[in-house]
Design an enzyme around this catalytic site. Sequence first.
Site, PDB file in Angstrom:
ATOM      1  N   ASP A 246      39.297  43.034   4.271  1.00 40.24           N
ATOM      2  CA  ASP A 246      38.875  41.995   5.046  1.00 40.24           C
ATOM      3  C   ASP A 246      40.121  42.049   5.751  1.00 40.24           C
ATOM      4  O   ASP A 246      40.856  42.827   6.166  1.00 40.24           O
ATOM      5  CB  ASP A 246      40.011  40.933   3.635  1.00 40.24           C
ATOM      6  CG  ASP A 246      39.875  39.420   4.396  1.00 40.24           C
ATOM      7  OD1 ASP A 246      39.294  38.964   3.224  1.00 40.24           O
ATOM      8  OD2 ASP A 246      40.754  38.804   5.202  1.00 40.24           O
ATOM      9  N   ASP A 284      30.441  37.878   2.933  1.00 46.35           N
ATOM     10  CA  ASP A 284      31.008  36.410   2.676  1.00 46.35           C
ATOM     11  C   ASP A 284      32.043  36.082   3.724  1.00 46.35           C
ATOM     12  O   ASP A 284      32.770  35.201   3.600  1.00 46.35           O
ATOM     13  CB  ASP A 284      31.892  36.424   1.369  1.00 46.35           C
ATOM     14  CG  ASP A 284      32.153  35.443   0.259  1.00 46.35           C
ATOM     15  OD1 ASP A 284      31.694  34.446   0.635  1.00 46.35           O
ATOM     16  OD2 ASP A 284      32.775  34.645  -0.493  1.00 46.35           O
ATOM     17  N   CYS A 337      29.581  29.455   1.936  1.00 47.52           N
ATOM     18  CA  CYS A 337      30.121  28.024   1.422  1.00 47.52           C
ATOM     19  C   CYS A 337      29.713  27.034   1.842  1.00 47.52           C
ATOM     20  O   CYS A 337      31.157  25.685   2.028  1.00 47.52           O
ATOM     21  CB  CYS A 337      31.213  27.843   0.442  1.00 47.52           C
ATOM     22  SG  CYS A 337      32.807  28.234   1.596  1.00 47.52           S
TER      23      CYS A 337
END
Length: 384
Positions: A246, A284, A337
């Site tokens: 990350d 993601d 999302c």
Amino acid sequence: MTPQARLSAAIEVLDQILAGAAAEQALTNWGRASRFAGSGDRAGVRDLVFDALRCRRSYAALGGALSGRGLVLGGLRDRGLDPAEWFTGIGHAPSVLGAADAGFPAEGNVGLDCPDWLADPLQAALGDDFAGVMQAMRRRAPIFLRVNLAKAAVAEARAALADEGILCRLNSLAKTALEVTENARKIQNSQAYLSGMVELQDAASQAVIAALPLRDGQRVLDYCSGGGGKALAMAAQARLDVDAHDVDPRRMRDIPARAARAGVQIKLVETAAIGTGYDVILTDVPCSGSGSWRRDPQGKWALTPARLAELCAIQADILDRAAQIVAPTGTLAYATCSMLRAENEDQIAQFLKRNPAWHSPHQQRFSPLQGADGFFVALLTRES
Ligand SMILES: C[S@@+](CC[C@H](N)C(=O)[O-])C[C@H]1O[C@@H](n2cnc3c(N)ncnc32)[C@H](O)[C@@H]1O
């Protein structure tokens, strides 16, 4: 606390949020200052606050003001309750209603709790489902668990949860997904959870992992791993060598404990130490979160056109970087999302334009009308 006192507490917390506080922080502040409140009161106030944030626009109209008082009042009217019975001024109840508390009907985008600037792009993405999806986003999200197949079969986990009073039903989005139907608040102290048999994870997130071509022996990278929810799900899917990365390494701090609980191994890698030749990379990416507005309702009202453009640029940059380190025969997976085409189909089309050697053999949308969060996944491979 009486139900009326809970309304007053929700008004206080909502006023802090409208003044700029994050919802969780405002609730924590209120909880610390309210030692008299029991766990049921805390849960009740939290529900009132989050319901009001999901329906901020319509409740403000129905309650006559974008204020804590207006939102709570609008919420009562939305549920067909008579506010005069609650706003009594007696004890800790909110003060009695006056002329300033008159509301307006909530119609069109107001009734759907849709920011005006997002109505066209959402309509373009959702077509005939637009109104139904926006109505669904006004309600609480269901709670899903992922059965950790590294520790238990689905039936075994379901039975263990039932023994602890937590009832679940199967969900068609993913074979590992259980929707909690009773006693969700018991999950985090349950043995099934503490022993790593189940994890909290939305069913559409699980379906995204199920769409990846994961096979024993592969090297995989979760490029935007955050707290590692998807890295954990990948690690439970096959015997993989899983790396997590990350841009903000602090976000990965819970991964070692979560992996130990789940009985899987995940290696954390810093940006400078990322390797190459991964068989599967999942990106993601950071996104508008429009598919998970039920869980993060503040995000719906905070999003601006400028922030959306900034997110799209970050997403394109992540895709381009990750494409450099996938093995020649490997798969680059892109997930959001989000329900917006700009972050989904359009983002992939632009990637393919920039990288003509690649193609996209699979793209899939998950709609909130299927019960879980709105999600999108695209697989990208090089032309062979
Ligand atoms: C949608 S969240 C990931 C959620 C996580 N995969 C999960 O399932 O729990 C996106 C993550 O991307 C990270 N991120 C943002 N910009 C990035 C970049 N340029 N490279 C890698 N990660 C980035 C953010 O810090 C954030 O943790």
